[in-house]
Design a protein around this motif. Sequence first.
Motif, PDB file in Angstrom:
ATOM      1  N   VAL A  18      10.166  12.195  -0.092  1.00 31.90           N
ATOM      2  CA  VAL A  18      10.649  11.224   0.882  1.00 31.90           C
ATOM      3  C   VAL A  18       9.931  11.479   2.198  1.00 31.90           C
ATOM      4  CG1 VAL A  18      12.670  10.367   2.102  1.00 31.90           C
ATOM      5  CG2 VAL A  18      12.870  11.061  -0.265  1.00 31.90           C
ATOM      6  N   LYS A  19       9.365  10.417   2.751  1.00 31.09           N
ATOM      7  CA  LYS A  19       8.631  10.532   4.009  1.00 31.09           C
ATOM      8  C   LYS A  19       9.585  10.671   5.185  1.00 31.09           C
ATOM      9  CE  LYS A  19       4.844   7.596   2.474  1.00 31.09           C
ATOM     10  NZ  LYS A  19       4.113   6.376   2.747  1.00 31.09           N
ATOM     11  N   ARG A  24       7.767   6.207   8.112  1.00 27.84           N
ATOM     12  CA  ARG A  24       8.263   4.929   7.590  1.00 27.84           C
ATOM     13  C   ARG A  24       8.075   3.824   8.615  1.00 27.84           C
ATOM     14  NH1 ARG A  24      12.958   7.554   6.751  1.00 27.84           N
ATOM     15  NH2 ARG A  24      12.568   9.113   5.207  1.00 27.84           N
ATOM     16  N   GLY A  25       8.304   4.133   9.886  1.00 32.45           N
ATOM     17  CA  GLY A  25       8.106   3.141  10.943  1.00 32.45           C
ATOM     18  C   GLY A  25       6.660   2.674  11.010  1.00 32.45           C
ATOM     19  N   LYS A  26       5.741   3.604  10.859  1.00 31.79           N
ATOM     20  CA  LYS A  26       4.314   3.253  10.853  1.00 31.79           C
ATOM     21  C   LYS A  26       3.980   2.411   9.627  1.00 31.79           C
ATOM     22  CE  LYS A  26       2.710   7.278  13.426  1.00 31.79           C
ATOM     23  NZ  LYS A  26       1.965   8.543  13.339  1.00 31.79           N
ATOM     24  N   ASP A  27       4.597   2.766   8.485  1.00 29.36           N
ATOM     25  CA  ASP A  27       4.383   1.991   7.262  1.00 29.36           C
ATOM     26  C   ASP A  27       4.828   0.540   7.453  1.00 29.36           C
ATOM     27  OD1 ASP A  27       3.370   4.173   5.905  1.00 29.36           O
ATOM     28  OD2 ASP A  27       5.210   4.577   4.788  1.00 29.36           O
ATOM     29  N   LEU A  28       5.990   0.352   8.104  1.00 27.78           N
ATOM     30  CA  LEU A  28       6.493  -1.009   8.344  1.00 27.78           C
ATOM     31  C   LEU A  28       5.547  -1.792   9.234  1.00 27.78           C
ATOM     32  CD1 LEU A  28      10.341  -0.682   8.834  1.00 27.78           C
ATOM     33  CD2 LEU A  28       9.141  -1.996   7.095  1.00 27.78           C
ATOM     34  N   LYS A  29       5.055  -1.161  10.289  1.00 29.32           N
ATOM     35  CA  LYS A  29       4.128  -1.846  11.198  1.00 29.32           C
ATOM     36  C   LYS A  29       2.843  -2.222  10.463  1.00 29.32           C
ATOM     37  CE  LYS A  29       5.760  -0.090  15.607  1.00 29.32           C
ATOM     38  NZ  LYS A  29       6.548  -1.263  15.901  1.00 29.32           N
ATOM     39  N   MET A  52      13.963   4.842  -1.958  1.00 28.21           N
ATOM     40  CA  MET A  52      13.632   3.508  -2.470  1.00 28.21           C
ATOM     41  C   MET A  52      12.571   2.859  -1.575  1.00 28.21           C
ATOM     42  SD  MET A  52      13.951   1.169  -4.675  1.00 28.21           S
ATOM     43  CE  MET A  52      15.434   1.003  -5.592  1.00 28.21           C
ATOM     44  N   PHE A  53      12.734   3.015  -0.262  1.00 28.41           N
ATOM     45  CA  PHE A  53      11.753   2.461   0.674  1.00 28.41           C
ATOM     46  C   PHE A  53      10.352   2.979   0.348  1.00 28.41           C
ATOM     47  CE2 PHE A  53       9.108   2.927   4.422  1.00 28.41           C
ATOM     48  CZ  PHE A  53       9.069   1.639   4.897  1.00 28.41           C
ATOM     49  N   ASP A  54      10.231   4.296   0.163  1.00 26.84           N
ATOM     50  CA  ASP A  54       8.923   4.885  -0.117  1.00 26.84           C
ATOM     51  C   ASP A  54       8.323   4.334  -1.412  1.00 26.84           C
ATOM     52  OD1 ASP A  54       9.192   6.390   2.192  1.00 26.84           O
ATOM     53  OD2 ASP A  54       9.799   8.214   1.145  1.00 26.84           O
ATOM     54  N   MET A  57       7.270   0.692  -0.777  1.00 28.84           N
ATOM     55  CA  MET A  57       6.060   0.641   0.058  1.00 28.84           C
ATOM     56  C   MET A  57       4.808   0.910  -0.772  1.00 28.84           C
ATOM     57  SD  MET A  57       6.193  -0.364   3.122  1.00 28.84           S
ATOM     58  CE  MET A  57       4.561   0.149   3.599  1.00 28.84           C
ATOM     59  N   LYS A  58       4.896   1.865  -1.660  1.00 27.71           N
ATOM     60  CA  LYS A  58       3.750   2.170  -2.517  1.00 27.71           C
ATOM     61  C   LYS A  58       3.391   0.934  -3.354  1.00 27.71           C
ATOM     62  CE  LYS A  58       2.044   5.629  -5.702  1.00 27.71           C
ATOM     63  NZ  LYS A  58       2.307   6.857  -6.423  1.00 27.71           N
ATOM     64  N   PHE A  59       4.398   0.298  -3.897  1.00 19.66           N
ATOM     65  CA  PHE A  59       4.204  -0.907  -4.698  1.00 19.66           C
ATOM     66  C   PHE A  59       3.652  -2.050  -3.841  1.00 19.66           C
ATOM     67  CE2 PHE A  59       6.114  -4.464  -7.283  1.00 19.66           C
ATOM     68  CZ  PHE A  59       5.314  -4.274  -8.392  1.00 19.66           C
ATOM     69  N   GLU A  60       4.260  -2.260  -2.665  1.00 23.85           N
ATOM     70  CA  GLU A  60       3.814  -3.319  -1.741  1.00 23.85           C
ATOM     71  C   GLU A  60       2.345  -3.129  -1.379  1.00 23.85           C
ATOM     72  OE1 GLU A  60       5.157  -5.966   0.122  1.00 23.85           O
ATOM     73  OE2 GLU A  60       7.152  -5.908  -0.726  1.00 23.85           O
ATOM     74  N   ASN A  61       1.982  -1.910  -1.014  1.00 20.78           N
ATOM     75  CA  ASN A  61       0.588  -1.645  -0.625  1.00 20.78           C
ATOM     76  C   ASN A  61      -0.364  -1.931  -1.773  1.00 20.78           C
ATOM     77  OD1 ASN A  61       1.054  -0.914   2.062  1.00 20.78           O
ATOM     78  ND2 ASN A  61       1.544   1.182   1.480  1.00 20.78           N
TER      79      ASN A  61
END
Length: 137
Positions: A18-19, A24-29, A52-54, A57-61
Amino acid sequence: MAVKKPMMRKAPAKKPAVKKAATRGKDLKGLEKKIGKVPKFFKELTTNDPEMFDLVMKFENHIWDDGKLTRKTKKLIAIAIAAALRDQHAVRAQLAGAASLGVTKAEVEEALRVTFLLSGMPAYVYGKAQLDEVMKK
């Protein structure tokens, strides 16, 4: 007499690391820069369910990174699918992010014509109404 081989045990699946919240904030930006508006529920995952967010995010990227299709093309596909599903929230979210990728109203209208061909008049009308409201040009 045959010799039996010892059974091999599988290692237990590891949980993803878990990051930290700052990461996570940088990932969202970064995601907002790539695709535009990020849904509120997804932002809430950063604190409600960071693991779940992490994973998401991996999937989204993986999905939104340029490959054979550009992000712009993928955004047009996403708009057309959301219109076909008549999902107002998804259509508006996709349209909100489209402008930051350089998607024009004319390009969205053309994508919606394909939606009309495959999903019918109601999907086209629905998407067009959302488009006219969100992209007032």
